[in-house]
Design a protein around this motif. Sequence first.
Motif, PDB file in Angstrom:
ATOM      1  N   PRO A  20      26.399  31.643  -1.246  1.00  0.00           N
ATOM      2  CA  PRO A  20      26.471  31.542   0.210  1.00  0.00           C
ATOM      3  C   PRO A  20      26.478  32.888   0.910  1.00  0.00           C
ATOM      4  O   PRO A  20      26.385  32.957   2.137  1.00  0.00           O
ATOM      5  N   ILE A  21      26.636  33.958   0.146  1.00  0.00           N
ATOM      6  CA  ILE A  21      26.653  35.305   0.692  1.00  0.00           C
ATOM      7  C   ILE A  21      25.772  36.195  -0.176  1.00  0.00           C
ATOM      8  O   ILE A  21      25.457  35.856  -1.319  1.00  0.00           O
ATOM      9  N   TYR A  22      25.377  37.336   0.398  1.00  0.00           N
ATOM     10  CA  TYR A  22      24.655  38.324  -0.402  1.00  0.00           C
ATOM     11  C   TYR A  22      25.634  39.414  -0.825  1.00  0.00           C
ATOM     12  O   TYR A  22      26.240  40.083   0.008  1.00  0.00           O
ATOM     13  N   GLU A  23      25.802  39.562  -2.105  1.00  0.00           N
ATOM     14  CA  GLU A  23      26.614  40.626  -2.683  1.00  0.00           C
ATOM     15  C   GLU A  23      25.955  41.037  -3.984  1.00  0.00           C
ATOM     16  O   GLU A  23      25.788  40.202  -4.887  1.00  0.00           O
ATOM     17  N   PRO A  24      25.527  42.288  -4.106  1.00  0.00           N
ATOM     18  CA  PRO A  24      24.798  42.720  -5.297  1.00  0.00           C
ATOM     19  C   PRO A  24      25.522  42.377  -6.594  1.00  0.00           C
ATOM     20  O   PRO A  24      26.708  42.708  -6.761  1.00  0.00           O
ATOM     21  N   GLY A  25      24.827  41.671  -7.490  1.00  0.00           N
ATOM     22  CA  GLY A  25      25.361  41.340  -8.804  1.00  0.00           C
ATOM     23  C   GLY A  25      26.202  40.088  -8.874  1.00  0.00           C
ATOM     24  O   GLY A  25      26.550  39.630  -9.973  1.00  0.00           O
ATOM     25  N   LEU A  26      26.531  39.498  -7.715  1.00  0.00           N
ATOM     26  CA  LEU A  26      27.436  38.353  -7.724  1.00  0.00           C
ATOM     27  C   LEU A  26      26.799  37.122  -8.357  1.00  0.00           C
ATOM     28  O   LEU A  26      27.456  36.404  -9.124  1.00  0.00           O
ATOM     29  N   ASP A  27      25.526  36.865  -8.055  1.00  0.00           N
ATOM     30  CA  ASP A  27      24.878  35.665  -8.604  1.00  0.00           C
ATOM     31  C   ASP A  27      24.852  35.691 -10.126  1.00  0.00           C
ATOM     32  O   ASP A  27      25.121  34.684 -10.792  1.00  0.00           O
ATOM     33  N   ASP A  28      24.562  36.854 -10.697  1.00  0.00           N
ATOM     34  CA  ASP A  28      24.531  36.960 -12.160  1.00  0.00           C
ATOM     35  C   ASP A  28      25.922  36.781 -12.761  1.00  0.00           C
ATOM     36  O   ASP A  28      26.080  36.141 -13.813  1.00  0.00           O
ATOM     37  N   LEU A  29      26.937  37.349 -12.106  1.00  0.00           N
ATOM     38  CA  LEU A  29      28.298  37.252 -12.632  1.00  0.00           C
ATOM     39  C   LEU A  29      28.810  35.811 -12.541  1.00  0.00           C
ATOM     40  O   LEU A  29      29.494  35.331 -13.459  1.00  0.00           O
ATOM     41  N   VAL A  30      28.477  35.129 -11.460  1.00  0.00           N
ATOM     42  CA  VAL A  30      28.852  33.722 -11.328  1.00  0.00           C
ATOM     43  C   VAL A  30      28.187  32.903 -12.435  1.00  0.00           C
ATOM     44  O   VAL A  30      28.834  32.105 -13.131  1.00  0.00           O
ATOM     45  N   ALA A  31      26.882  33.088 -12.599  1.00  0.00           N
ATOM     46  CA  ALA A  31      26.137  32.325 -13.608  1.00  0.00           C
ATOM     47  C   ALA A  31      26.712  32.544 -15.009  1.00  0.00           C
ATOM     48  O   ALA A  31      26.863  31.600 -15.795  1.00  0.00           O
ATOM     49  N   LYS A  32      27.054  33.786 -15.314  1.00  0.00           N
ATOM     50  CA  LYS A  32      27.589  34.110 -16.642  1.00  0.00           C
ATOM     51  C   LYS A  32      28.902  33.379 -16.899  1.00  0.00           C
ATOM     52  O   LYS A  32      29.094  32.762 -17.959  1.00  0.00           O
ATOM     53  N   ASN A  33      29.815  33.404 -15.932  1.00  0.00           N
ATOM     54  CA  ASN A  33      31.135  32.816 -16.152  1.00  0.00           C
ATOM     55  C   ASN A  33      31.127  31.300 -16.059  1.00  0.00           C
ATOM     56  O   ASN A  33      31.952  30.641 -16.699  1.00  0.00           O
ATOM     57  N   VAL A  34      30.205  30.741 -15.275  1.00  0.00           N
ATOM     58  CA  VAL A  34      30.019  29.294 -15.285  1.00  0.00           C
ATOM     59  C   VAL A  34      29.506  28.861 -16.648  1.00  0.00           C
ATOM     60  O   VAL A  34      29.996  27.892 -17.251  1.00  0.00           O
ATOM     61  N   ARG A  35      28.534  29.597 -17.162  1.00  0.00           N
ATOM     62  CA  ARG A  35      27.939  29.289 -18.465  1.00  0.00           C
ATOM     63  C   ARG A  35      28.978  29.368 -19.580  1.00  0.00           C
ATOM     64  O   ARG A  35      28.959  28.564 -20.523  1.00  0.00           O
ATOM     65  N   GLU A  36      29.887  30.313 -19.476  1.00  0.00           N
ATOM     66  CA  GLU A  36      30.894  30.497 -20.522  1.00  0.00           C
ATOM     67  C   GLU A  36      32.151  29.647 -20.294  1.00  0.00           C
ATOM     68  O   GLU A  36      33.118  29.742 -21.058  1.00  0.00           O
ATOM     69  N   GLY A  37      32.130  28.816 -19.240  1.00  0.00           N
ATOM     70  CA  GLY A  37      33.171  27.819 -19.051  1.00  0.00           C
ATOM     71  C   GLY A  37      34.451  28.290 -18.399  1.00  0.00           C
ATOM     72  O   GLY A  37      35.454  27.556 -18.386  1.00  0.00           O
ATOM     73  N   ARG A  38      34.457  29.503 -17.851  1.00  0.00           N
ATOM     74  CA  ARG A  38      35.685  30.017 -17.228  1.00  0.00           C
ATOM     75  C   ARG A  38      35.704  29.829 -15.714  1.00  0.00           C
ATOM     76  O   ARG A  38      36.754  29.993 -15.082  1.00  0.00           O
ATOM     77  N   LEU A  39      34.563  29.515 -15.117  1.00  0.00           N
ATOM     78  CA  LEU A  39      34.465  29.415 -13.661  1.00  0.00           C
ATOM     79  C   LEU A  39      33.826  28.090 -13.284  1.00  0.00           C
ATOM     80  O   LEU A  39      32.777  27.714 -13.826  1.00  0.00           O
ATOM     81  N   SER A  40      34.465  27.374 -12.358  1.00  0.00           N
ATOM     82  CA  SER A  40      33.902  26.119 -11.874  1.00  0.00           C
ATOM     83  C   SER A  40      34.205  25.964 -10.394  1.00  0.00           C
ATOM     84  O   SER A  40      35.006  26.718  -9.818  1.00  0.00           O
ATOM     85  N   PHE A  41      33.569  24.977  -9.767  1.00  0.00           N
ATOM     86  CA  PHE A  41      33.687  24.762  -8.330  1.00  0.00           C
ATOM     87  C   PHE A  41      33.982  23.293  -8.056  1.00  0.00           C
ATOM     88  O   PHE A  41      33.480  22.404  -8.755  1.00  0.00           O
ATOM     89  N   THR A  42      34.799  23.048  -7.048  1.00  0.00           N
ATOM     90  CA  THR A  42      35.136  21.664  -6.718  1.00  0.00           C
ATOM     91  C   THR A  42      35.550  21.549  -5.261  1.00  0.00           C
ATOM     92  O   THR A  42      35.990  22.525  -4.639  1.00  0.00           O
ATOM     93  N   ALA A  43      35.424  20.344  -4.738  1.00  0.00           N
ATOM     94  CA  ALA A  43      35.955  20.022  -3.403  1.00  0.00           C
ATOM     95  C   ALA A  43      37.291  19.304  -3.528  1.00  0.00           C
ATOM     96  O   ALA A  43      37.916  18.980  -2.508  1.00  0.00           O
ATOM     97  N   ASP A  44      37.755  19.078  -4.752  1.00  0.00           N
ATOM     98  CA  ASP A  44      38.997  18.351  -5.009  1.00  0.00           C
ATOM     99  C   ASP A  44      40.143  19.343  -5.178  1.00  0.00           C
ATOM    100  O   ASP A  44      40.428  19.813  -6.286  1.00  0.00           O
ATOM    101  N   LEU A  45      40.815  19.671  -4.080  1.00  0.00           N
ATOM    102  CA  LEU A  45      41.890  20.662  -4.123  1.00  0.00           C
ATOM    103  C   LEU A  45      43.036  20.197  -5.006  1.00  0.00           C
ATOM    104  O   LEU A  45      43.597  20.990  -5.777  1.00  0.00           O
ATOM    105  N   SER A  46      43.371  18.941  -4.907  1.00  0.00           N
ATOM    106  CA  SER A  46      44.513  18.427  -5.653  1.00  0.00           C
ATOM    107  C   SER A  46      44.355  18.631  -7.159  1.00  0.00           C
ATOM    108  O   SER A  46      45.271  19.101  -7.842  1.00  0.00           O
ATOM    109  N   ARG A  47      43.191  18.309  -7.669  1.00  0.00           N
ATOM    110  CA  ARG A  47      42.952  18.449  -9.110  1.00  0.00           C
ATOM    111  C   ARG A  47      43.041  19.909  -9.545  1.00  0.00           C
ATOM    112  O   ARG A  47      43.605  20.227 -10.600  1.00  0.00           O
ATOM    113  N   ALA A  48      42.503  20.812  -8.727  1.00  0.00           N
ATOM    114  CA  ALA A  48      42.516  22.229  -9.077  1.00  0.00           C
ATOM    115  C   ALA A  48      43.923  22.807  -9.045  1.00  0.00           C
ATOM    116  O   ALA A  48      44.315  23.589  -9.918  1.00  0.00           O
ATOM    117  N   VAL A  49      44.711  22.414  -8.035  1.00  0.00           N
ATOM    118  CA  VAL A  49      46.054  22.970  -7.864  1.00  0.00           C
ATOM    119  C   VAL A  49      47.013  22.478  -8.946  1.00  0.00           C
ATOM    120  O   VAL A  49      47.874  23.229  -9.414  1.00  0.00           O
TER     121      VAL A  49
END
Length: 443
Positions: free
Chosen positions: A45-74
Amino acid sequence: MHVAMIGTGYVGLVSGTCFSEFGVDVVCVDKDRAKIEKLEQGVMPIYEPGLDDLVAKNVREGRLSFTADLSRAVKKADAVFIAVGTPTRRGDGHADLSYVYTAAKEIAAAMDGYTVVVTKSTVPVGTGDEVERIIREARPDAQFDVVSNPEFLREGSAISDFTHPDRVVIGTHSPRAQEVMRALYRPLHLIETPILFTSRTTSELIKYAANTFLATKISFINEVADLCEKVGADVQDVAKGIGLDGRIGKKFLHAGPGYGGSCFPKDTLALAHTARDIGVPLRIVETVIDINTKRKKAMAERVIAACGGSVAGKTIAVLGVAFKPNTDDMRDSPSLDILPQLQANGATVRAYDPEAMREAKALLPDVVWCDGTYETMEGADALVIITEWNQFRGLDFERVKALLRAPVLVDLRNIYNPDEMVRAGFDYHCIGRPLPLLHGEGK
């Protein structure tokens, strides 16, 4: 270690991604389901050099995820970071904390077991106390601590700033919360990053004081630049001469059209209003705000003067509209003052920015948006540089002159050398630097 990051704006997304790079299990939460879906698809959603690659890497390795369900995350989180927006509130200049307090209520409802609630958003002094009150009122028996952990990320350099910071500031006197925060930032211990533990209110004030001091340096050197123009001095040499003094430092001493962005404008306003409300007005800060506001408006007058005193019926080419390079952020950018004022004086404005045009088009709908650097200049009566993107630092001068109706260049970022520009045949205008005698009007 499990972290929930509430908010996937600039601070939340960068911080959550970098924590996941440290090996932490991070879930980034946002109510905007469309935004979450795009993030899951790798669309930033923003432009920040290198962010897209870093997000992709950590999503792929299972450490980073995204959700609209605050309760489950908290529920799973050892630490929950509040990284929502705190924009300037309309009417009074204070920070709008409604998003922070809403997040606190939702966190209170979802917490399960001891939880460290961390305010990462930039918030005025006392906000942590109110967050604690909100949670305690909703969950009297809950085990939690509220911690202040301000961010010091520069847009365009945010990943490096997070992974190699000057310091980490943590506001809490709770030994249990300190232990959790030390564990989160343990990777930085290897590079001997100073970690400063303070009271919560002190931590909150450190963030505002830091941003306001940097804004003060910018406004100071801009005023010095105006003086340099009157006495024939060179502001870049002045900045170098004072910046070599270790007590002053060389950063944020670059004269230009004024500061903008997501932090300095709103944080200086919020600090000034908070101080005034409690009877301790910060007159230096109030003056800095006034100087910056007037400076951005004065830049259009410089362009008009460079065009012979009138831009009526003329076409002005503008390179760069974001508030700084390596970002698409348009918040409080000087261009938002300069371009409309040129248009109000009868100019047609053609503009190009490598990353910010998508947002800029909504804010400046009457500008003619171009697809490239040189296309912007075609048939223009003057060229204005507002944002110092690297690709604007090595222009083909002969090509520029061939495209412009008149070789007028207004360099609001002092990218180019005045002697070289005059020798190249330009009517060159800059900030706080003397021009060669053969310039004519620059005598």
